[in-house]
Design an enzyme around this catalytic site. Structure first.
Site, PDB file in Angstrom:
ATOM      1  N   TRP A 130       0.910  -1.155   0.000  1.00 54.95           N
ATOM      2  CA  TRP A 130       0.000   0.000   0.000  1.00 54.95           C
ATOM      3  C   TRP A 130       0.951   1.207   0.000  1.00 54.95           C
ATOM      4  CZ3 TRP A 130      -1.835   3.098   4.599  1.00 54.95           C
ATOM      5  CH2 TRP A 130      -2.888   3.956   4.251  1.00 54.95           C
ATOM      6  N   ASP A 211      -0.410  -4.093  10.389  1.00 61.47           N
ATOM      7  CA  ASP A 211      -1.455  -3.157   9.952  1.00 61.47           C
ATOM      8  C   ASP A 211      -2.690  -3.981   9.592  1.00 61.47           C
ATOM      9  OD1 ASP A 211      -3.058  -1.229   8.893  1.00 61.47           O
ATOM     10  OD2 ASP A 211      -1.776  -0.751   7.188  1.00 61.47           O
ATOM     11  N   LYS A 246     -13.376   0.416   7.352  1.00 61.94           N
ATOM     12  CA  LYS A 246     -14.059  -0.519   6.446  1.00 61.94           C
ATOM     13  C   LYS A 246     -15.051  -1.390   7.198  1.00 61.94           C
ATOM     14  CE  LYS A 246     -10.147   0.666   4.335  1.00 61.94           C
ATOM     15  NZ  LYS A 246      -9.788   1.279   3.093  1.00 61.94           N
TER      16      LYS A 246
HETATM   17  N1  KET Z   1      -3.817   0.323   6.055  1.00 59.16           N
HETATM   18  C1  KET Z   1      -4.126  -0.298   4.907  1.00 59.16           C
HETATM   19  C2  KET Z   1      -3.446  -1.581   4.586  1.00 59.16           C
HETATM   20  C3  KET Z   1      -5.087   0.259   4.065  1.00 59.16           C
HETATM   21  O1  KET Z   1      -5.383  -0.394   2.959  1.00 59.16           O
HETATM   22  C4  KET Z   1      -5.721   1.480   4.392  1.00 59.16           C
HETATM   23  C5  KET Z   1      -6.681   2.101   3.468  1.00 59.16           C
HETATM   24  C6  KET Z   1      -5.365   2.075   5.601  1.00 59.16           C
HETATM   25  C7  KET Z   1      -4.419   1.486   6.410  1.00 59.16           C
HETATM   26  C8  KET Z   1      -5.974   3.366   6.040  1.00 59.16           C
HETATM   27  O2  KET Z   1      -7.057   3.196   6.868  1.00 59.16           O
HETATM   28  P1  KET Z   1      -7.931   4.486   7.299  1.00 59.16           P
HETATM   29  O3  KET Z   1      -8.694   4.023   8.476  1.00 59.16           O
HETATM   30  O4  KET Z   1      -8.771   4.827   6.128  1.00 59.16           O
HETATM   31  O5  KET Z   1      -6.962   5.577   7.600  1.00 59.16           O
HETATM   32  N2  KET Z   1      -6.745   1.770   2.225  1.00 59.16           N
HETATM   33  C9  KET Z   1      -7.684   2.235   1.193  1.00 59.16           C
HETATM   34  C10 KET Z   1      -7.943   3.692   1.161  1.00 59.16           C
HETATM   35  C11 KET Z   1      -6.712   4.525   1.065  1.00 59.16           C
HETATM   36  O6  KET Z   1      -5.907   4.347   0.156  1.00 59.16           O
HETATM   37  O7  KET Z   1      -6.553   5.383   1.952  1.00 59.16           O
HETATM   38  C12 KET Z   1      -7.205   1.733  -0.168  1.00 59.16           C
HETATM   39  O8  KET Z   1      -6.108   1.167  -0.276  1.00 59.16           O
HETATM   40  O9  KET Z   1      -7.942   1.881  -1.140  1.00 59.16           O
END
Ligand code: KET
Length: 401
Positions: A130, A211, A246
């Site tokens: 990511w 993570d 999510k």
């Molecule tokens: N860790 C991972 C592995 C992840 O895919 C995301 C979000 C996050 C942390 C961030 O979590 P948040 O609670 O939104 O801060 N991924 C999606 C959105 C993004 O890119 O921010 C994605 O990969 O589409």
């Protein structure tokens, strides 16, 4: 004053999501971002969340600043969900947990904290990653490197290469891993493989940082936390960033947690103090409203049970979409091995589609997939899966001709 700055290239995920919304194709499909959509293509407001929100509207409590570490009832709920309801480390007070601004905020606080404790360490991140993992740790002052993870030939795990790499890392190297639903590949480790990783982490004195942004969307709420719990049980000191974006469908409320499982309660106290210091200097405290939503759902037995059903529905629907794509491609594109739709898990599937194929999907069919070829499965539903497999059959079939 700022004319010398480089223009921001934009984010590969958010940028293509925006481009999708500008496109006027009548049958367009958004497979860009990690958002869960239901079978009608809507981002759900979960009934469990709605029930708490209704209560909050009528709650006359003042909207005070939360403590730097967040709401106490939120933090204990994070510990139960991530570490297990009756786990010894939590009962012994060995886990320091704070409420954070989503999973991203947890990673940022964890990165700043680690940089204070181990400024010379490198951070090793899966290849592919990511992208924000590299940005967050580099932004905290670390040098970031990549360990082998994905094998394009098998569309599975490059386990031996990964283990070779981990075995060569110096003590106190930080290793970032995904306990479940790896983003971007959907390729996870088996329990036996986690066992081997744990042995190397112990032998080499490495610092695991897990993570977990998709707990409950792979195999189940408890199953998906296996690696976290196995590491704690093995006595490793481990950092865990978790997200509720999510699995509670509350992306914009910015709700996550950072936990550090330590060797003793005294060490956990020291760690908690330093986490608070990091929070204070970057944003002071976490959001009241999101904090109360999460605590409200997770601490109410009925709502908690309702939430588990809601997450199960998401998980089952995504697995069903994977099955349908696989079955349809077997008919529309005989000879093409679409087995990776079934073997990879969670929100993402790593397709290996070429740049030309991805462009053709966008331009000819309105099917939006980010440049790495990562497909966000929840953008598929019973109404559009046929169009998706037609489009795939067209561009893959064309390359084959
Ligand atoms: N860790 C991972 C592995 C992840 O895919 C995301 C979000 C996050 C942390 C961030 O979590 P948040 O609670 O939104 O801060 N991924 C999606 C959105 C993004 O890119 O921010 C994605 O990969 O589409």
């Amino acid at each position: 004053m700022f004319e010398h700055l480089q223009p921001y290239a934009g984010d590969p995920i958010f940028g293509l999501n925006d481009a999708f919304h500008r496109n006027t194709h009548p049958n367009k499909i958004n497979l860009t971002i990690g958002l869960y959509y239901d079978d009608q293509g809507r981002i759900p407001v979960l009934p469990s969340v709605q029930a708490v929100q209704r209560r909050l509207v009528d709650d006359p409590s003042p909207r005070v600043y939360l403590p730097m570490e967040g709401l106490a009832s939120y933090r204990s709920a994070v510990q139960r969900v991530v570490f297990g309801a009756d786990r010894k480390a939590v009962a012994d007070g060995r886990v320091a947990t704070i409420q954070t601004l989503g999973g991203t905020g947890a990673l940022k606080v964890g990165a700043d904290f680690l940089h204070m404790a181990y400024p010379e360490s490198e951070v090793w991140i899966s290849d592919p990653a990511w992208d924000n993992h590299h940005a967050i740790f580099a932004g905290a002052g670390f040098k970031t490197r990549s360990y082998p993870y994905y094998d394009p030939a098998t569309k599975g795990l490059a386990f031996h290469a990964m283990m070779e790499c981990l075995r060569g890392l110096p003590s106190r190297t930080i290793v970032l891993m995904h306990p479940c639903c790896h983003n971007p590949t959907g390729v996870d480790l088996s329990r036996e493989q986690w066992g081997e990783v744990i042995t190397v982490l112990q032998d080499r004195g490495l610092i695991p940082f897990l993570d977990i942004a998709y707990q409950g969307l792979g195999e189940g709420m408890e199953e998906d936390a296996y690696a976290v719990r196995a590491m704690v049980e093995a006595g490793l000191t481990v950092l865990v960033a978790n997200s509720f974006s999510k699995n509670l469908s509350i992306y914009g409320e910015r709700c996550g947690g950072l936990s550090v499982a330590c060797g003793s309660a005294a060490e956990a106290d020291l760690v908690l103090g330093q986490l608070k210091a990091v929070v204070r200097r970057i944003y002071s405290s976490a959001p009241w409203h999101g904090g109360h939503i999460v605590a409200g759902v997770l601490n109410d037995a009925d709502l908690h049970a309702c939430w588990l059903d809601e997450v199960a529905e998401m998980r089952v629907r995504m697995a069903e979409m994977r099955r349908q794509v696989h079955a349809q491609l077997a008919e529309k594109l005989p000879g093409y091995d679409a087995g990776y739709f079934l073997s990879q898990r969670g929100m993402f599937t790593y397709s290996g589609l070429s740049r030309e194929q991805l462009l053709a999907l966008r331009e000819r069919h309105g099917v939006y997939i980010i440049d790495s070829g990562r497909i966000a499965v929840p953008g598929l539903n019973s109404g559009n899966v046929g169009h998706f497999t037609d489009a795939l059959a067209d561009v893959i079939g064309e390359s084959a001709r």
